[in-house]
Scaffold this active site. Sequence first.
Site, PDB file in Angstrom:
ATOM      1  N   ASP A 174      47.773  32.792  44.640  1.00 14.98           N
ATOM      2  CA  ASP A 174      47.363  31.377  44.279  1.00 14.98           C
ATOM      3  C   ASP A 174      48.414  30.231  43.689  1.00 14.98           C
ATOM      4  O   ASP A 174      49.008  30.392  42.945  1.00 14.98           O
ATOM      5  CB  ASP A 174      46.496  31.569  42.761  1.00 14.98           C
ATOM      6  CG  ASP A 174      45.387  32.504  43.251  1.00 14.98           C
ATOM      7  OD1 ASP A 174      44.372  31.952  44.140  1.00 14.98           O
ATOM      8  OD2 ASP A 174      45.045  33.362  42.358  1.00 14.98           O
TER       9      ASP A 174
ATOM     10  N   HIS B 215      46.172  31.014  48.763  1.00 16.00           N
ATOM     11  CA  HIS B 215      45.224  30.187  48.390  1.00 16.00           C
ATOM     12  C   HIS B 215      45.739  29.007  47.683  1.00 16.00           C
ATOM     13  O   HIS B 215      46.103  28.969  46.741  1.00 16.00           O
ATOM     14  CB  HIS B 215      44.235  30.907  47.484  1.00 16.00           C
ATOM     15  CG  HIS B 215      43.083  30.169  46.828  1.00 16.00           C
ATOM     16  ND1 HIS B 215      42.425  30.933  46.004  1.00 16.00           N
ATOM     17  CD2 HIS B 215      42.718  29.251  47.348  1.00 16.00           C
ATOM     18  CE1 HIS B 215      41.403  29.786  45.704  1.00 16.00           C
ATOM     19  NE2 HIS B 215      41.545  28.762  46.385  1.00 16.00           N
TER      20      HIS B 215
ATOM     21  N   PHE C 163      41.752  29.060  37.017  1.00 14.22           N
ATOM     22  CA  PHE C 163      42.136  30.005  36.074  1.00 14.22           C
ATOM     23  C   PHE C 163      41.543  31.357  36.339  1.00 14.22           C
ATOM     24  O   PHE C 163      40.480  31.527  37.005  1.00 14.22           O
ATOM     25  CB  PHE C 163      41.667  29.698  34.546  1.00 14.22           C
ATOM     26  CG  PHE C 163      41.873  28.275  34.125  1.00 14.22           C
ATOM     27  CD1 PHE C 163      43.381  28.331  33.493  1.00 14.22           C
ATOM     28  CD2 PHE C 163      41.460  27.202  34.481  1.00 14.22           C
ATOM     29  CE1 PHE C 163      43.921  26.948  33.042  1.00 14.22           C
ATOM     30  CE2 PHE C 163      41.920  25.954  34.047  1.00 14.22           C
ATOM     31  CZ  PHE C 163      43.057  25.979  33.362  1.00 14.22           C
ATOM     32  N   GLY C 164      42.365  32.452  36.010  1.00 12.07           N
ATOM     33  CA  GLY C 164      41.788  33.910  36.062  1.00 12.07           C
ATOM     34  C   GLY C 164      41.141  34.058  35.030  1.00 12.07           C
ATOM     35  O   GLY C 164      40.785  33.312  33.840  1.00 12.07           O
TER      36      GLY C 164
ATOM     37  N   ASP D 148      36.187  34.998  45.398  1.00 14.89           N
ATOM     38  CA  ASP D 148      37.293  34.810  44.548  1.00 14.89           C
ATOM     39  C   ASP D 148      36.557  34.297  43.255  1.00 14.89           C
ATOM     40  O   ASP D 148      36.065  33.176  43.146  1.00 14.89           O
ATOM     41  CB  ASP D 148      38.261  33.846  45.235  1.00 14.89           C
ATOM     42  CG  ASP D 148      39.637  33.764  44.463  1.00 14.89           C
ATOM     43  OD1 ASP D 148      39.592  34.512  43.356  1.00 14.89           O
ATOM     44  OD2 ASP D 148      40.393  32.800  44.710  1.00 14.89           O
ATOM     45  N   GLY D 149      37.036  35.263  42.114  1.00 11.76           N
ATOM     46  CA  GLY D 149      36.648  34.762  40.797  1.00 11.76           C
ATOM     47  C   GLY D 149      35.696  35.674  40.168  1.00 11.76           C
ATOM     48  O   GLY D 149      34.521  35.661  40.643  1.00 11.76           O
ATOM     49  N   GLY D 150      36.064  36.456  39.104  1.00 11.81           N
ATOM     50  CA  GLY D 150      35.012  37.123  38.426  1.00 11.81           C
ATOM     51  C   GLY D 150      34.655  38.389  38.865  1.00 11.81           C
ATOM     52  O   GLY D 150      33.482  39.041  38.776  1.00 11.81           O
TER      53      GLY D 150
ATOM     54  N   GLY E  94      41.839  39.499  40.349  1.00  9.61           N
ATOM     55  CA  GLY E  94      42.913  39.394  39.659  1.00  9.61           C
ATOM     56  C   GLY E  94      42.796  40.033  38.312  1.00  9.61           C
ATOM     57  O   GLY E  94      43.421  41.214  38.235  1.00  9.61           O
ATOM     58  N   SER E  95      42.369  39.501  37.360  1.00 12.11           N
ATOM     59  CA  SER E  95      42.287  40.316  36.108  1.00 12.11           C
ATOM     60  C   SER E  95      41.749  41.525  35.917  1.00 12.11           C
ATOM     61  O   SER E  95      42.227  42.519  35.531  1.00 12.11           O
ATOM     62  CB  SER E  95      41.669  39.205  34.753  1.00 12.11           C
ATOM     63  OG  SER E  95      40.238  39.075  35.369  1.00 12.11           O
TER      64      SER E  95
END
Length: 217
Positions: free
Chosen positions: A34, A65, A144-145, A176-178, A198-199
């Site tokens: 990212d 990205h 943000f992650g 991408d995300g959550g 990610g997280s």
Amino acid sequence: MIKIAPSILSADFIRLGEEIKNVEDGGADYIHFDVMDGIFVPNISVGIPVLKSVRRFTKMPLDVHLMIVRPVRYVSLFADAGADIVNIHIEADHMKETMRALTLIRDLGKKPAITIKPKTPGESVLPYLSLVDLVLIMTVEPGFGGQAFMKEMLPKISLVREAIDKANPAIELQVDGGINPGTAKLCVNAGANVLVAGSDIFKSKDRKERIRQIRGC
Ligand code: DX5
Ligand code: ZN
């Protein structure tokens, strides 16, 4: 086949090599990288020098990205630094320039990809389908992650999946995300085949097991 792309935004940057090796051994398919410029999104992350180091360290496909304004200025630099997929945002420039950037990425021998933010309608990717190898639908506001998955993106995933199946079924559909094992399942059912996480992956002790759970098999 479902592909998993761990986002190193949530990795421990002091031990970035180990973190990458760990998800590689865990069966990840891409490394999601990212890049944020503090203008297109309200955060700044990593850029070309870090990408070059990662490129020297791993043979895994690097999925870059770009959350930056006017990405056409930088696509050749990221291609030279070792990106395999160069992904730009539809909202980051005018259509003509976005198309020019995607064509340039292709001419450089890399895979062009286009991304849309949550407020951008799914139909807006249609004019770009002949130019890309991957479409990314953001399932959080980029920047943000660790944010919560936006369930209301699911109909958009289905809409874009339908369009891809008509235009060129080889195009990958990424989210991408959550993403976690639960939201991954919803996205796969809606038609996504590449899941960025990610997280959820980097927080887990056993990354291999977590990747397996997200993949859903
Ligand atoms: C957010 C980035 C994501 C981010 C995802 O702007 O594009 O790739 O790392 O993080 P999680 O999986 O924690 O939502
Ligand atoms: Zn991302």
